[in-house]
Design a protein around this motif. Structure first.
Motif, short mmCIF file in Angstrom:
data_model
loop_
_atom_site.label_atom_id
_atom_site.label_comp_id
_atom_site.label_asym_id
_atom_site.label_seq_id
_atom_site.Cartn_x
_atom_site.Cartn_y
_atom_site.Cartn_z
N VAL A 7 -0.44 12.18 6.84
CA VAL A 7 0.11 10.83 6.72
C VAL A 7 -0.39 9.97 7.88
O VAL A 7 -0.81 8.82 7.70
N ARG A 8 -0.37 10.53 9.07
CA ARG A 8 -0.85 9.80 10.25
C ARG A 8 -2.32 9.43 10.08
O ARG A 8 -2.73 8.30 10.37
N THR A 68 -3.89 9.29 -1.22
CA THR A 68 -3.25 10.57 -1.52
C THR A 68 -3.58 11.60 -0.44
O THR A 68 -4.68 11.60 0.12
N LEU A 69 -2.63 12.48 -0.18
CA LEU A 69 -2.79 13.50 0.85
C LEU A 69 -3.39 14.79 0.31
O LEU A 69 -4.05 15.53 1.03
N ALA A 70 -3.12 15.08 -0.98
CA ALA A 70 -3.59 16.34 -1.56
C ALA A 70 -5.11 16.35 -1.68
O ALA A 70 -5.74 15.33 -1.95
N ARG A 71 -5.67 17.54 -1.47
CA ARG A 71 -7.11 17.72 -1.60
C ARG A 71 -7.39 18.82 -2.60
O ARG A 71 -6.60 19.76 -2.77
N VAL A 112 0.85 -1.19 0.00
CA VAL A 112 0.00 0.00 0.00
C VAL A 112 0.89 1.23 0.00
O VAL A 112 1.94 1.24 0.65
N ALA A 113 0.49 2.27 -0.72
CA ALA A 113 1.26 3.51 -0.78
C ALA A 113 0.44 4.68 -0.26
O ALA A 113 -0.74 4.81 -0.58
N ILE A 114 1.09 5.51 0.54
CA ILE A 114 0.54 6.80 0.96
C ILE A 114 1.41 7.87 0.31
O ILE A 114 2.62 7.92 0.56
N VAL A 115 0.82 8.70 -0.55
CA VAL A 115 1.61 9.63 -1.33
C VAL A 115 1.02 11.04 -1.23
O VAL A 115 -0.18 11.22 -0.98
N GLY A 116 1.91 12.01 -1.46
CA GLY A 116 1.44 13.39 -1.42
C GLY A 116 0.45 13.67 -2.52
O GLY A 116 -0.64 14.22 -2.28
N HIS A 117 0.81 13.32 -3.74
CA HIS A 117 -0.10 13.50 -4.86
C HIS A 117 0.30 12.56 -5.99
O HIS A 117 1.36 11.94 -5.95
N LEU A 118 -0.57 12.47 -6.98
CA LEU A 118 -0.34 11.63 -8.14
C LEU A 118 0.16 12.52 -9.28
O LEU A 118 -0.43 13.56 -9.58
N GLY A 119 1.25 12.09 -9.91
CA GLY A 119 1.83 12.85 -11.00
C GLY A 119 1.63 12.18 -12.34
O GLY A 119 0.98 11.13 -12.46
N ARG A 120 2.22 12.78 -13.34
CA ARG A 120 2.07 12.29 -14.71
C ARG A 120 2.59 10.85 -14.85
O ARG A 120 3.68 10.54 -14.41
#
Length: 376
Positions: free
Chosen positions: A363-364, A344-347, A322-330
């Motif tokens: 993240v927590r 993803t963390l970005a909203r 499982v991955a927790i990431v800031g955002h999804l890129g290209r």
């Protein structure tokens, strides 16, 4: 339930260790019975020194050096394996994060300070030097690094060129005398850990691919390419080998070139080096779940990056990842299938910089939500 918590850093927000702690806190708040194996990872970029010191133990040394824009500064190196191995992280003295955005110009930045860090490691009488190449502000082909380690560059009149030499001045180099650098590495093995496998030159090379990320415009990229071509000519003439096409030679703006030429350095994927030294494969094989993370999940993640390498390893071991990431890129679509789940963390309503400022708490929270939903 045994869980390996193995994130990379969230650039500009969290170190790998901080991210691992936030994930662990979130998991433990919901699933205190889970056994957590905390294993921050890196791939040769920023944070690799901290990861290796955490795993192998050792000591830090503070070294006076030159920053990427020529300013005096200090940076840390690590000594591990009973002092027999020095670890030098390129980003500590040559990193992009050290250069304010308005000053980013790879025609004027130097790797000289990285050479000073390597020299400090050699002064500790080590048997091996690990140089992690990633997160750089430079595209100087390692010419500054080489100068700091004893290479002499001469102009058309046989006069030594000024130190540190930067790409805008490489075209004035008519002769390279590497004897001083070669002598420094007698009986010392060198490993360069890279986070990309690009060649030095061409459309996939250091200037074309990474120059714009470091502040070069189209004209600057052309000038950098010409400078690297000239520098490669001088280095290859001095060492008697063609090196410019070797995979990984474009990492950190070509910094591996003089290390391979004059220190007989080996180029290895940084993730492979870190995983070997931290026993990641063994730890993943005995886990029920792997949780990783990084700032941006994109098409580059599978190109030698730590999170992509970990996902492959987990998949081959049959362990869900499982991955927790800031955002999804290209290009993230090409790697999303490697993960059981991606959080993803970005909203959509974030103010500029808000996600980065709240990275630790987000993240927590994401880890806690994962623990509550996980039925594995």
């Amino acid at each position: 339930m045994r869980v390996v918590v193995a994130p990379d850093s969230f650039k500009g927000s969290l170190t790998a260790a901080d991210a691992a702690e936030a994930i662990s806190d979130g998991l433990a708040s919901i699933r205190p019975e889970w056994r957590l194996d905390i294993c921050p990872i890196a791939d040769g970029g920023e944070g690799t020194l901290d990861v290796l010191l955490r795993s192998a133990g050792g000591v830090r040394r503070i070294v006076p050096c030159t920053g990427p824009t020529g300013e005096p500064m200090t940076a840390e190196i690590g000594l591990i394996e009973q002092g027999g191995t020095a670890v030098v992280e390129f980003a500590r003295a040559g990193g992009l994060s050290l250069v304010p955005p308005h000053l980013r110009d790879p025609l004027q930045t130097t790797s000289f300070g990285v050479g000073e860090l390597i020299a400090a490691g050699l002064d500790c009488e080590v048997d091996r030097v690990i140089v992690t190449l990633g997160g750089s502000a430079t595209v100087d082909g390692g010419c500054g690094l080489a100068q700091a380690l004893g290479c002499v560059m001469l102009d058309e009149r046989g006069r030594p060129l000024a130190r540190p030499l930067v790409p805008s001045g490489i075209m004035r180099c008519r002769e390279l005398q590497p004897a001083g650098m070669v002598e420094r590495f007698t009986d010392v093995s060198v490993v360069t850990a890279v986070d990309v496998l690009n060649p030095l030159l061409g459309p996939h090379g250091a200037a074309a691919v990474f120059g714009p990320q470091k502040g070069a415009d189209a004209s600057g990229v052309q000038r950098l390419e010409a400078a690297l071509d000239r520098w490669a000519d001088r280095v290859e003439s001095a060492c008697g080998r063609r090196l410019r096409d070797e995979p990984g030679m474009g990492a950190a703006g070509g910094a591996a070139l003089p290390l391979v030429a004059f220190a007989d350095a080996a180029i290895v994927p940084g993730a492979d080096l870190v995983f070997s030294m931290t026993r990641v494969a063994e730890r993943v094989a005995s886990a029920d779940l792997v949780i990783t993370g990084e700032g941006c999940l994109d098409g580059q993640t599978l190109m030698g990056k730590g999170v992509g390498s970990l996902a492959r390893l987990a998949k081959s071991a049959g362990v869900p990842c499982v991955a927790i990431v800031g955002h999804l890129g290209r290009g993230y679509e090409g790697i999303a299938s490697m993960f059981e789940r991606v959080a993803t963390l970005a909203r959509s309503d974030d103010a500029p910089g808000e996600a980065e400022r709240e990275a630790e708490s987000r993240v927590r929270q994401a880890a806690a939500e994962l623990a509550g939903e996980w039925a594995g």
